[in-house]
Design an enzyme around this catalytic site. Structure first.
Site, PDB file in Angstrom:
ATOM      1  N   SER A  98      57.587 -32.916  70.556  1.00  0.00           N
ATOM      2  CA  SER A  98      57.387 -31.507  70.251  1.00  0.00           C
ATOM      3  C   SER A  98      56.155 -30.972  71.004  1.00  0.00           C
ATOM      4  O   SER A  98      56.122 -30.977  72.228  1.00  0.00           O
ATOM      5  CB  SER A  98      57.279 -31.320  68.740  1.00  0.00           C
ATOM      6  OG  SER A  98      57.353 -29.958  68.374  1.00  0.00           O
ATOM      7  N   ASP A 226      68.278 -30.810  66.120  1.00  0.00           N
ATOM      8  CA  ASP A 226      66.923 -30.278  66.085  1.00  0.00           C
ATOM      9  C   ASP A 226      66.941 -28.933  65.366  1.00  0.00           C
ATOM     10  O   ASP A 226      67.410 -27.933  65.905  1.00  0.00           O
ATOM     11  CB  ASP A 226      66.380 -30.112  67.503  1.00  0.00           C
ATOM     12  CG  ASP A 226      64.881 -29.896  67.547  1.00  0.00           C
ATOM     13  OD1 ASP A 226      64.355 -29.270  66.597  1.00  0.00           O
ATOM     14  OD2 ASP A 226      64.236 -30.343  68.512  1.00  0.00           O
ATOM     15  N   HIS A 256      64.355 -33.386  64.681  1.00  0.00           N
ATOM     16  CA  HIS A 256      63.254 -32.998  65.567  1.00  0.00           C
ATOM     17  C   HIS A 256      62.207 -34.087  65.754  1.00  0.00           C
ATOM     18  O   HIS A 256      61.555 -34.146  66.802  1.00  0.00           O
ATOM     19  CB  HIS A 256      62.595 -31.738  65.004  1.00  0.00           C
ATOM     20  CG  HIS A 256      61.519 -31.178  65.868  1.00  0.00           C
ATOM     21  ND1 HIS A 256      61.753 -30.679  67.141  1.00  0.00           N
ATOM     22  CD2 HIS A 256      60.179 -31.034  65.650  1.00  0.00           C
ATOM     23  CE1 HIS A 256      60.617 -30.256  67.656  1.00  0.00           C
ATOM     24  NE2 HIS A 256      59.651 -30.460  66.790  1.00  0.00           N
TER      25      HIS A 256
END
Length: 284
Positions: A98, A226, A256
């Site tokens: 991320s 995600d 995610h």
């Protein structure tokens, strides 16, 4: 006591950095509002052959304090570069999830990465753009819930319903994520001083240019489920602009933060990329 039991467990403690193992230097970077804990399972799997360093970002739980009301990916990359210099790592293998993937790309642009593996990387949008504003608004909408959670303290951290919401947002197979890990994630979120500064800073920061000119071997891992930054919206720029030589891999059945639910697969995919770059046999 099983790993699914949280109420009787000791409360999680902040970690400035995980630093274990010996061998090739590997830097693991966590996501927005999280902490090095999310890399713990992967780090231990890689430590037999690598020296693994997973630091906490500035303004995040366990990380350095921040000043002011604006913070961006470039300032975080400055922080990590300083830490690499302290370690004596001119270059290293980098994997980031991320926000960590976004910082990893910036470090690769600065010549600090031998290889780069991004895991559900943030930042795959133009600046300025509607997508950029939309993701900022999504995170900003969490602020009232985080403020309530701070007031509830341990009740929020150990509450089964709150933990299941966190698991749903970050994972596909929620049952594969231990309650201890969920409690640690919630604690990290409630102690993230960088939440608002990063939202503001990311809206103001210039977009990342020259992605197509990266010479670092890149492996881009996309999470099939995600729910934070869906691939169809937020990965399109990376898919389009990264060099053709970059691996583009969709990981089936994960959310995610796939290190929480599939640490073996993530560790293998990172190690495979490292070893392939050295001309070794591919990991299995």
């Amino acid at each position: 006591m099983t790993s699914r039991t949280a109420k009787s467990a000791a409360p999680p403690a902040p970690v400035a950095a995980l630093h274990i193992g010996s061998g090739d230097p590997v830097l693991l970077l966590h996501g927005f509002m999280l902490s090095p804990h999310c890399w713990e399972q992967v780090a231990h799997r890689m430590a037999a052959h690598c020296e693994v360093y997973a630091p906490a970002f500035a303004g995040h739980w366990g990380g350095p304090k921040i000043e002011g009301w604006s913070l961006d990916v470039y300032a975080l990359a400055d922080q990590i570069e300083d830490q690499l210099d302290e370690l004596g790592w001119r270059t290293c293998h980098i994997a980031g999830n991320s926000l960590g993937g976004w910082v990893g790309l910036e470090l690769a642009r600065r010549g600090r990465a031998r290889t780069l593996t991004t895991v559900a990387a943030a930042g795959g949008w133009a600046s300025p753009s509607l997508s950029q504003v939309r993701i900022g608004a999504k995170f900003a909408s969490m602020i009232p819930f985080v403020e309530v959670g701070k007031r509830l303290g341990g009740f929020a951290i150990n509450n089964l319903l709150v933990q299941q919401v966190a698991a749903f947002l970050l994972a596909k197979n929620t049952g594969a994520v231990a309650r201890r890990d969920l409690a640690t994630i919630i604690t990290a979120v409630l102690h993230c001083e960088a939440m608002l500064p990063l939202i503001l800073g990311s809206l103001r920061a210039p977009g990342m240019d020259d992605l197509g000119e990266l010479t670092t071997p890149v492996r881009m891992l996309l999470a099939e489920y995600d729910r934070i930054i869906p691939n169809r919206v937020y990965a399109t720029r990376y898919l389009r602009e990264l060099p053709e030589s970059a691996d583009r891999i969709l990981i089936h059945g994960v959310g995610h933060v796939p290190m929480l639910e599939a640490p073996d697969r993530i560790a293998t995919l990172i190690a495979e990329h490292i070893y392939a770059s050295r001309g070794h046999l591919r990991a299995v």
